[in-house]
Design a protein around this motif. Structure first.
Motif, PDB file in Angstrom:
ATOM      1  N   LYS A 248       0.886  -1.157   0.060  1.00  0.00           N
ATOM      2  CA  LYS A 248       0.093  -0.095  -0.036  1.00  0.00           C
ATOM      3  C   LYS A 248       0.746   1.288  -0.202  1.00  0.00           C
ATOM      4  O   LYS A 248       2.039   1.091   0.538  1.00  0.00           O
ATOM      5  CB  LYS A 248      -0.925  -0.015   1.130  1.00  0.00           C
ATOM      6  CG  LYS A 248      -2.142  -1.154   0.965  1.00  0.00           C
ATOM      7  CD  LYS A 248      -3.004  -1.032   2.322  1.00  0.00           C
ATOM      8  CE  LYS A 248      -4.039  -2.118   2.215  1.00  0.00           C
ATOM      9  NZ  LYS A 248      -5.091  -2.107   3.245  1.00  0.00           N
ATOM     10  N   PRO A 249       0.401   2.322  -0.404  1.00  0.00           N
ATOM     11  CA  PRO A 249       1.239   3.731  -0.503  1.00  0.00           C
ATOM     12  C   PRO A 249       1.948   4.060   0.769  1.00  0.00           C
ATOM     13  O   PRO A 249       3.097   4.287   0.510  1.00  0.00           O
ATOM     14  CB  PRO A 249       0.209   4.818  -0.726  1.00  0.00           C
ATOM     15  CG  PRO A 249      -0.911   3.969  -1.242  1.00  0.00           C
ATOM     16  CD  PRO A 249      -1.007   2.745  -0.778  1.00  0.00           C
TER      17      PRO A 249
ATOM     18  N   HIS B  86       6.047  -0.391  -1.066  1.00  0.00           N
ATOM     19  CA  HIS B  86       5.137   0.115  -1.835  1.00  0.00           C
ATOM     20  C   HIS B  86       5.528   0.327  -3.367  1.00  0.00           C
ATOM     21  O   HIS B  86       4.642   0.203  -4.087  1.00  0.00           O
ATOM     22  CB  HIS B  86       4.755   1.508  -1.195  1.00  0.00           C
ATOM     23  CG  HIS B  86       5.608   2.604  -1.363  1.00  0.00           C
ATOM     24  ND1 HIS B  86       6.801   2.754  -0.450  1.00  0.00           N
ATOM     25  CD2 HIS B  86       5.922   3.638  -2.278  1.00  0.00           C
ATOM     26  CE1 HIS B  86       7.553   3.649  -1.065  1.00  0.00           C
ATOM     27  NE2 HIS B  86       7.201   4.342  -2.162  1.00  0.00           N
ATOM     28  N   SER B  87       6.831   0.460  -3.600  1.00  0.00           N
ATOM     29  CA  SER B  87       7.416   0.276  -4.855  1.00  0.00           C
ATOM     30  C   SER B  87       7.564  -0.989  -5.529  1.00  0.00           C
ATOM     31  O   SER B  87       7.879  -1.009  -6.727  1.00  0.00           O
ATOM     32  CB  SER B  87       8.581   1.444  -5.005  1.00  0.00           C
ATOM     33  OG  SER B  87       9.629   0.735  -4.453  1.00  0.00           O
ATOM     34  N   LEU B  88       7.740  -1.947  -4.970  1.00  0.00           N
ATOM     35  CA  LEU B  88       7.784  -3.313  -5.302  1.00  0.00           C
ATOM     36  C   LEU B  88       7.165  -4.010  -6.517  1.00  0.00           C
ATOM     37  O   LEU B  88       7.651  -4.243  -7.345  1.00  0.00           O
ATOM     38  CB  LEU B  88       7.988  -4.412  -4.073  1.00  0.00           C
ATOM     39  CG  LEU B  88       8.566  -5.646  -4.430  1.00  0.00           C
ATOM     40  CD1 LEU B  88      10.085  -5.421  -4.793  1.00  0.00           C
ATOM     41  CD2 LEU B  88       8.609  -6.417  -3.140  1.00  0.00           C
TER      42      LEU B  88
ATOM     43  N   PRO C 101       6.751  -8.227 -13.476  1.00  0.00           N
ATOM     44  CA  PRO C 101       5.997  -7.745 -12.171  1.00  0.00           C
ATOM     45  C   PRO C 101       5.307  -8.752 -11.271  1.00  0.00           C
ATOM     46  O   PRO C 101       5.057  -9.737 -11.450  1.00  0.00           O
ATOM     47  CB  PRO C 101       4.742  -7.120 -12.815  1.00  0.00           C
ATOM     48  CG  PRO C 101       5.311  -6.776 -14.344  1.00  0.00           C
ATOM     49  CD  PRO C 101       6.257  -8.199 -14.508  1.00  0.00           C
ATOM     50  N   LEU C 102       5.370  -8.339 -10.008  1.00  0.00           N
ATOM     51  CA  LEU C 102       4.696  -9.049  -8.974  1.00  0.00           C
ATOM     52  C   LEU C 102       3.275  -8.961  -8.762  1.00  0.00           C
ATOM     53  O   LEU C 102       2.869  -7.737  -9.141  1.00  0.00           O
ATOM     54  CB  LEU C 102       5.420  -9.068  -7.759  1.00  0.00           C
ATOM     55  CG  LEU C 102       7.021  -9.034  -7.553  1.00  0.00           C
ATOM     56  CD1 LEU C 102       7.592  -8.731  -6.394  1.00  0.00           C
ATOM     57  CD2 LEU C 102       7.394 -10.545  -7.936  1.00  0.00           C
TER      58      LEU C 102
END
Length: 140
Positions: free
Chosen positions: A83-84, A89-91, A98-99
């Protein structure tokens, strides 16, 4: 001299057991899903998409399995981390592959070692997680 015990890798037979069990759980709930099983290296061992499953469920089941494998944790446990205000948050966008941080991916362990992962997509996240968890109970 220490002797390391070899851990039996996840086999295609294991993968078929996982797919069948997840499919039975989803069918019992009336949900059409896709199911992906990856080995410890992230390679595809088994995949199945129900005829009625939404097309994107194939991609989401695979990404959920990959995410569970790479982070060695159920994706349901990782949702808050991206979440932000979360520590990761940037993972989701940081890597080439992409995950996906939506419930439905679970790592597979054998003798305490990570040997693969299963991912389910197509239902609500809680349903997908439950179907994957049900499949895990069938592995010996």
């Amino acid at each position: 001299m220490s002797t390391a015990t070899a851990v039996t890798p996840l086999t295609t037979a294991d993968a078929e057991v996982l797919v069948s069990a997840a499919r039975r759980a989803a069918e019992a709930a009336g949900v059409a899903v896709s199911i992906t099983v990856l080995d410890a290296g992230g390679h595809l061992l088994a995949f199945r998409r129900d005829d009625r499953a939404v097309l994107i469920s194939g991609e989401t089941s695979t990404r959920k399995a990959y995410t569970a494998l790479q982070l060695n944790a159920p994706t349901a446990d990782l949702v808050d981390a991206v979440k932000p205000d979360g520590p990761f948050h940037s993972l989701p966008t940081a890597l080439d592959r992409p995950l996906l941080f939506i419930a439905g991916g679970i790592p597979v362990h054998r003798d305490g070692r990570l040997v693969g992962a299963v991912g389910v997509g197509g239902g609500a996240p809680e349903q997908d997680h439950a179907f994957a968890a049900e499949a895990m109970t069938t592995l010996g």
